[in-house]
Motif scaffolding. Structure first.
Motif, short mmCIF file in Angstrom:
data_model
loop_
_atom_site.label_atom_id
_atom_site.label_comp_id
_atom_site.label_asym_id
_atom_site.label_seq_id
_atom_site.Cartn_x
_atom_site.Cartn_y
_atom_site.Cartn_z
N TYR A 19 33.47 13.30 31.31
CA TYR A 19 32.84 14.60 31.48
C TYR A 19 33.81 15.78 31.53
O TYR A 19 33.38 16.92 31.41
CB TYR A 19 31.94 14.58 32.71
CG TYR A 19 30.71 13.72 32.50
CD1 TYR A 19 29.74 14.09 31.58
CD2 TYR A 19 30.54 12.51 33.18
CE1 TYR A 19 28.63 13.31 31.36
CE2 TYR A 19 29.43 11.73 32.97
CZ TYR A 19 28.48 12.12 32.06
OH TYR A 19 27.37 11.35 31.84
N THR A 51 27.77 16.84 26.20
CA THR A 51 29.00 16.45 26.91
C THR A 51 30.23 16.69 26.05
O THR A 51 31.23 17.26 26.50
CB THR A 51 28.93 14.95 27.27
OG1 THR A 51 27.82 14.74 28.14
CG2 THR A 51 30.20 14.50 27.97
N ARG A 60 27.42 19.07 35.62
CA ARG A 60 27.81 17.82 36.27
C ARG A 60 27.11 17.63 37.61
O ARG A 60 26.76 16.50 37.97
CB ARG A 60 29.33 17.76 36.45
CG ARG A 60 30.20 17.52 35.23
CD ARG A 60 29.53 17.56 33.90
NE ARG A 60 30.46 17.52 32.78
CZ ARG A 60 30.17 17.95 31.56
NH1 ARG A 60 28.99 18.47 31.31
NH2 ARG A 60 31.05 17.85 30.58
N ASN A 107 23.66 16.67 36.64
CA ASN A 107 23.73 15.35 36.03
C ASN A 107 23.86 14.27 37.09
O ASN A 107 23.37 13.15 36.92
CB ASN A 107 24.92 15.29 35.06
CG ASN A 107 24.91 14.05 34.20
OD1 ASN A 107 23.86 13.44 33.98
ND2 ASN A 107 26.06 13.66 33.71
N PHE A 163 20.98 18.60 31.21
CA PHE A 163 21.60 17.49 31.93
C PHE A 163 20.69 16.95 33.02
O PHE A 163 20.67 15.74 33.27
CB PHE A 163 22.94 17.93 32.53
CG PHE A 163 24.10 17.73 31.62
CD1 PHE A 163 24.72 16.49 31.52
CD2 PHE A 163 24.58 18.75 30.83
CE1 PHE A 163 25.78 16.27 30.67
CE2 PHE A 163 25.63 18.56 29.97
CZ PHE A 163 26.25 17.31 29.89
#
Length: 446
Positions: free
Chosen positions: A36, A252, A284, A287, A339
């Motif tokens: 990531y 990503t 992130r 996610n 995400f």
């Protein structure tokens, strides 16, 4: 008869399953940067090695391929040997992968060493997910989601210092320093992991199992990998996983190049962070949050229903991003929503695998399903970069993501759901067949 490895582990020496869950979460956070944070390294690598974006993104594809396609073999070893030793090996490979990538001076050397990191990441990923599947049949969606979510959220805690180090010290120094840090953290986490003893079940399992069965299609038998491969449901799951992994992997791998294409990459929005760094941080975090959230949702409404809702939502988010990507704030908000809808595949699909094919071979079985991510990476990395280079626009890439989301969402309801019910019904029929004694032998229809 020799004792099996499981019976040699005294229960008093096995850490509490919640401590193991935390250790798995920490290990997953430690390997998150390999995937990531990659998008931040693409432009510096291009400049240093004087190669195209397509050439650089083959590094990402090879990483994903080896992270995923070896997991069935690695998962088999985890199922046979246990997670502690295997994650110890993974920690070494994770560290070597980034340290040697920092010393690589050619694109082919980078391919080699980043791939080594991919092998290590695959061991850690498969081992921790498999451990959660085995220890938490009573909270499978939530706990697998928490473990997988750590892989999503891990980069959010380190993206700012990595971005700062990239600017001040260069990408090679950043690879080396963070390679050491990540390897040490994984090794420390591995010391807390152990597989359950043979026949272990959580407290009050019979009562819990009856309640779970009312909401989630749950098989009554443990299937070997070969038995799983004979199930039509497996191929539907694999196709859906490939289609759904594609969209998130595009964002990503290509978020930084996309931001540069729409001229929002260097615009400072908040806390001194540019739009792209803020987007990566938000992405992130979401996610990571989405995986336990949708895992919990699926525990209560069923896996297939959760997949349908999530990916209709993602299709809407991707379409909105296509319309508004040139606005920095919308770029951050909508990439984050993508995400939030996408990351759940890494809690829902392992939970589906454990539900339908059992816990005994859960690490190996999900390892096979997880290779779908490697298939998707070929299209999301160099494939998407090639299409952009050919057309000069990301529009067709976005539309491919939307189509995959919508088709897979309806597959979950109209195709996978009845197949899953059939697997459960067949497993119950097998268990209901009585043992038939014969002269000289006895067989069971299992």
């Amino acid at each position: 008869m020799a004792a099996s490895p499981e019976t040699l582990i005294h229960p008093s020496r096995i850490p509490n399953r919640w401590i193991q869950l935390i250790a798995g979460i920490v290990a997953m956070m430690a390997i998150a940067n390999l995937q990531y944070a990659w998008t931040l390294f693409t432009k510096p690598i291009q400049a240093h090695m004087h190669v195209s974006l397509v050439a650089v993104q083959w590094t990402f594809t090879l990483f994903i391929a080896l992270e995923t396609w070896l997991v069935p073999f690695e998962g088999y070893l985890v199922d046979r040997i246990g997670p502690r030793f295997m994650l110890g090996i993974g920690s070494i490979l994770v560290a070597v992968g980034w340290i040697a990538s920092g010393k690589a001076e050619t694109i082919h050397s980078l391919y080699l060493w980043y791939s080594v990191g991919g092998i290590g990441a695959g061991i850690v990923y498969g081992g921790t997910i498999g451990n959660a599947l085995k220890w938490f049949p009573d909270r499978r969606g939530l706990c697998v989601g928490l473990t997988a979510g750590a892989y999503g959220v891990g980069t959010a805690t380190t993206i700012a210092p990595i971005a700062d180090m990239l600017k001040t010290s260069g990408y090679q120094h950043t690879f080396i320093v963070w390679g050491v840090i990540q390897g040490v953290v994984v090794l420390a986490s591995a010391l807390f992991l152990a597989r359950p003893p043979a026949g272990w079940t959580p407290p009050n399992w019979k009562e819990k199992a009856a309640k779970i069965k009312a909401r989630v299609n749950t098989s009554a038998v443990d299937m070997t990998p070969l038995q799983m491969l004979r199930q039509p449901s497996f191929y539907v799951i694999y196709l859906m996983m490939t289609m759904l992994a594609f969209g998130g992997l595009v964002v990503t791998a290509q978020l930084n190049p996309m931001a540069a294409s729409y001229h929002v990459d260097n615009i400072v929005l908040a806390f001194g962070m540019t739009a792209v760094v803020l987007a990566i941080t938000v992405d992130r975090l979401l996610n990571g949050f989405t995986r336990p959230f949708w895992g919990w949702v699926s525990d209560n409404i069923g896996r297939e229903n959760a997949i349908f809702i999530a990916f209709i939502l993602e299709a809407i988010a991707v379409y909105a991003l296509l319309q508004l990507i040139s606005y920095p704030v919308w770029f951050v908000v909508l990439s984050g929503l993508c995400f939030f809808a996408w990351g759940n595949i890494f809690s829902l699909f392992p939970s589906l695998t454990g539900d339908l094919y059992g816990s005994k071979w859960a690490t190996t079985n999900y390892g096979i399903v997880y290779t779908a991510k490697g298939v998707a990476a070929a299209f999301a990395g160099p494939g998407a970069a090639w299409l952009y280079a050919r057309t000069g626009s990301w529009t067709k890439v976005f539309w491919a993501m939307i189509v995959c989301d919508v088709v897979a969402a309806f597959m979950a309801l109209l195709w996978l759901k009845p197949l899953s019910a059939r697997v459960v019904k067949e497993s119950e029929r097998r268990l209901s067949v009585p043992v038939v004694p014969e002269v000289g032998r006895a067989e069971t229809a299992v």
